[in-house]
Design a protein around this motif. Sequence first.
Motif, mmCIF file in Angstrom:
data_model
loop_
_atom_site.group_PDB
_atom_site.id
_atom_site.type_symbol
_atom_site.label_atom_id
_atom_site.label_comp_id
_atom_site.label_asym_id
_atom_site.label_seq_id
_atom_site.Cartn_x
_atom_site.Cartn_y
_atom_site.Cartn_z
ATOM 1 N N GLY A 1 1.307 9.231 -1.256
ATOM 2 C CA GLY A 1 0.324 8.401 -1.960
ATOM 3 C C GLY A 1 0.928 7.332 -2.836
ATOM 4 N N VAL A 2 2.244 7.066 -2.691
ATOM 5 C CA VAL A 2 2.879 6.025 -3.506
ATOM 6 C C VAL A 2 3.489 4.973 -2.588
ATOM 7 N N PRO A 3 3.779 3.791 -3.098
ATOM 8 C CA PRO A 3 4.351 2.731 -2.248
ATOM 9 C C PRO A 3 5.708 3.114 -1.663
ATOM 10 N N CYS A 4 6.091 2.381 -0.600
ATOM 11 C CA CYS A 4 7.400 2.567 0.032
ATOM 12 C C CYS A 4 8.362 1.502 -0.484
ATOM 13 N N LEU A 5 9.620 1.699 -0.196
ATOM 14 C CA LEU A 5 10.621 0.669 -0.466
ATOM 15 C C LEU A 5 10.741 -0.225 0.756
ATOM 16 N N ASN A 6 10.756 -1.523 0.532
ATOM 17 C CA ASN A 6 10.884 -2.493 1.617
ATOM 18 C C ASN A 6 12.355 -2.891 1.722
ATOM 19 N N THR B 1 0.673 4.242 10.402
ATOM 20 C CA THR B 1 1.059 4.307 8.992
ATOM 21 C C THR B 1 2.494 4.812 8.881
ATOM 22 N N VAL B 2 3.110 4.488 7.753
ATOM 23 C CA VAL B 2 4.482 4.961 7.498
ATOM 24 C C VAL B 2 4.506 6.485 7.470
ATOM 25 N N LEU B 3 3.466 7.086 6.874
ATOM 26 C CA LEU B 3 3.382 8.548 6.805
ATOM 27 C C LEU B 3 3.392 9.155 8.204
ATOM 28 N N ASP B 4 2.540 8.642 9.101
ATOM 29 C CA ASP B 4 2.460 9.183 10.461
ATOM 30 C C ASP B 4 3.731 8.917 11.248
ATOM 31 N N TYR B 5 4.353 7.764 11.003
ATOM 32 C CA TYR B 5 5.575 7.429 11.720
ATOM 33 C C TYR B 5 6.659 8.470 11.463
ATOM 34 N N PHE B 6 6.861 8.800 10.188
ATOM 35 C CA PHE B 6 7.935 9.735 9.872
ATOM 36 C C PHE B 6 7.607 11.153 10.353
ATOM 37 N N PHE C 1 0.837 -1.198 0.000
ATOM 38 C CA PHE C 1 0.000 0.000 0.000
ATOM 39 C C PHE C 1 0.874 1.251 0.000
ATOM 40 N N PRO C 2 0.304 2.426 -0.340
ATOM 41 C CA PRO C 2 1.076 3.667 -0.271
ATOM 42 C C PRO C 2 1.394 4.055 1.172
ATOM 43 N N CYS C 3 2.278 5.016 1.326
ATOM 44 C CA CYS C 3 2.753 5.418 2.659
ATOM 45 C C CYS C 3 1.619 5.813 3.600
ATOM 46 N N ASN C 4 0.608 6.488 3.068
ATOM 47 C CA ASN C 4 -0.466 6.976 3.946
ATOM 48 C C ASN C 4 -1.467 5.886 4.321
ATOM 49 N N LYS C 5 -1.278 4.658 3.754
ATOM 50 C CA LYS C 5 -2.171 3.562 4.101
ATOM 51 C C LYS C 5 -1.422 2.319 4.582
ATOM 52 N N GLN C 6 -0.107 2.294 4.375
ATOM 53 C CA GLN C 6 0.680 1.122 4.772
ATOM 54 C C GLN C 6 0.875 1.122 6.286
ATOM 55 N N PRO D 1 9.091 -6.999 7.247
ATOM 56 C CA PRO D 1 9.338 -5.863 6.349
ATOM 57 C C PRO D 1 9.734 -4.602 7.111
ATOM 58 N N SER D 2 10.497 -3.757 6.432
ATOM 59 C CA SER D 2 10.869 -2.439 6.937
ATOM 60 C C SER D 2 10.667 -1.450 5.802
ATOM 61 N N TYR D 3 9.976 -0.352 6.068
ATOM 62 C CA TYR D 3 9.549 0.535 4.997
ATOM 63 C C TYR D 3 10.228 1.900 5.075
ATOM 64 N N ILE D 4 10.616 2.406 3.887
ATOM 65 C CA ILE D 4 11.169 3.758 3.787
ATOM 66 C C ILE D 4 10.509 4.445 2.602
ATOM 67 N N PRO D 5 10.026 5.673 2.770
ATOM 68 C CA PRO D 5 9.432 6.406 1.645
ATOM 69 C C PRO D 5 10.464 6.656 0.545
#
Length: 896
Positions: A363-368, A345-350, A321-326, A375-379
């Motif tokens: 609104g786009v996917p993160c890199l795992n 969410t990744v968005l809120d975390y950062f 999912f995108p950053c704001n939903k992952q 998994p570990s996610y970075i925008p």
Amino acid sequence: MTSHSGKVGEDGSSIEQRPESILTTKPEMSNVPERYLMARPAYGTVGHHIQLVANHFNVKCTLPNAVFYNYTVIIKSDEMSDTNASQTKGFGRKVLDKLYQTYYSELDGKEFVYDGEKSIFTIGPLPQNNYEFTVVLEESSTRATGEHQGDDIPNEGNLKRFRRSNFTRTFRVEISYSTKIPLNSIALALKGNATKHTQDALRVLDIILRQQQAKRGCLLVKQSFFSGDHTNFLNLGGGATGCQGFHSSFRTISSGLSLNIDVTTTMIMTPGPVLDFLLANQNIRDFRQIDWAKAKRMLKNMKIKTQHTNMEFKIIGISEFPCNKQLFPMRARNNYGEAEVVEITVLDYFLKNHNINLEWSAGVPCLNVGKPKRPSYIPVELCHLVSLQRYTKALSAQQRASLVEKSRQKPKERITVITEAVKKNRYDEDPFLSSCGLYIDKQLTKFDGRVLNAPTLKVGNEENCVPRNGRWNFNQKRLWRPIQIKDWAIVNFSARCDLGYLSRELNNCGRNKGIVFDRPMNFVEEDRQWVRSSPLIRVEKMFEKMMATLPRQPQFLLCVLPERKNSDIYGPWKKKNLVDMGIITQCISPTKINDQYLTNVLLKINAKLGGINSVLALECTRSIPLYNHKPTMIFGMDVCHGSPNSAFPSIAAVVGSRYWPSISRYSASVRTQSPKLEMIDSLYVPMENGEDDGIIRDLLLDFCHTSNGLKPSQIIIFRDGVSETQFNQVLNVELNQIIKVIEKLGVDELPKFTVIVAQKNHHTKLFLDGARENVNVPPGTVVDTAVVHPRNYDFYMCAHAGLIGTSRPIHYNVLLDEIGFSPDDLQMFVHALSYVYQRSTTAVSMVAPVCYAHLAAAQMAQFIKVEEVSTEQEKNRAIPELGKLHQYVRRSMFFC
């Protein structure tokens, strides 16, 4: 598979059916004993002498009796599934560097070099034959693996990992003695007495230089190294960058031990923001257009550096999912100080943990960058591609053209770059080289070369034509044997071209050269409704329209394509004509129609339809030494491969001479074989019925059929594309296949063979010594001293005029010469074969038979591109066969 049997007539219009067999069948002869590479019989003397230099640097050895000790290394870690961690790129070097620092005294202070895999080498022995060490690496040494990062990326269990920020990893390293490699084996090789240790000793010296460059942070690719200096980068577009570096290898040459240094280029991912890479790679301008499935394939296993922590990680995939939903679970403390797991969410975390408000990637996917089950996610907008990561995808035609143009260097510039590299590398300061007693000169090797005179050509009306600077032309001249073209037509696949004007100009130019064109039967324009259809459909619809409007099948078709390079129509069109219909076709995409352009087109058309553009004067007088004494056949052999990571089959092609004593006329036989297989495995293919279905049989029969029934008493083989390690296979595997074919066909006595390997991919360059102008060596330059092998029979030749960049000589290696050419006769024969290439009015760098084999393989490879070979299902299927060429075109020079 292609099986040639049949013949195009002299005028290209009549067809002769060959008898089933000219030769009688008899049982196979006894096995031939193993052959060995021949030694140099003598040196050439013909030609005027010139002073040359080469990119070889003399190496002096003051400790010739030094001995390398080879030890096997096994690195184990309980936390890695792979028991040999040294296989992981760059990982083993870190472990062994730490081992040396920790156990310096146990190793008696003895330095070693590491090959990056399973071996280390020392000068003199270590105190013991076997060791087992424990090596501890701190966390900072393992961050690139994406594990135990601390509180820097959204990942379940961050709080727990933050507390373990001082993580370490333990390895067990086993070292055991393997063998001794005496350095004096190199000295013996220089005297012509190579031992089993010679290549091992040279390999150790190469490993010393590799380790030196690895410590400087260079990317290592085989014998080449590349630094991250951006001044060496060549942007090719599409996310690919050419990185210029240096090839280096120690070589034994007749003047002594040398270090060969050359400029080379490898492809890397364009470093910088990941977003910029994806936009360039997918040729789009807006991040909203990114194809994330394609992005996942391109980015997998690539390393990135994060903008907010300056740490490196490896990409394993893309988030669902995108950053704001992952969402991901994170351990945190509530208002009461109690630990609990929360979804965030990744968005809120950062935003919460790093005060970073994502500008566009919300609104786009993160890199795992984690692990498959964790998994570990970075925008994306916080990630930069690390420099010096190899780009392994196939380059587009535009990228290849850009690479060639941008990587060119004039001779003087190349000399300067190479000599500066030798000085900059400071080999004298390398402790290991010093321990070997090696001193590398900083000046290019100087020696004498020779320049052979260009052979005289014959053109129409028995007129002599003397090439100058490797070139000639047909201004006010006629072709040696022009053809008449009766039934022909022009088809146009929606290109902007005035077909009437093209026809008139082609006719006028052809008349001046002796080619007679009848009026074309028709001009066939593609219906506009099919322009956006698939290439296969466009070709079929064109043929339907063409055959409906023509009174009979044409002998020749001139096809106008809309794209100048790599048209999708080319492959299906060639296959339809050559396999299904038996029609010779010439494809063009003219940007400017003038006399020079039309002459070049006519040279190809004339050769394809059975004509001859020019011949050697020596052919007419039958005065080629040894070649004209007995019936002699020439083979040119080559194998073409697909891109490095594709399942595309390799294409093996062999061309054979015909109409002896001509050396200007050839036919081809082509087969598919396993991907990346260099040795040709289908020269002889016995079948259940006892017949041979290999490549060579039909070429031999065609030689006999066109040479008044004469069987070849001598065969000259030019083999392209094999390395030194494969010379014995050419001599004992491929040649034995050819001998089996000849035995199967029935002969009273085997022909004598001369086998020559032609190498283009080597790193020896020749330069004029002290030249005031920035020019290449003259065409006809030949070298068989100084930089050649100390024992084996080889020579370098620049037959062509290098007008752009630095000329690359062809390295000819004579593996066997039963015919008994003198060095001068053989070198002049090879030189002459560079002037019989019918497609052009210039001498070519490689002998024409090899050029033809390459053209035949490349053209018939287009047949397979028509099929679906890229899917996973196709990868598991049998190797696709090439369609059989139609009997009307089998013996033509369709590849010309």
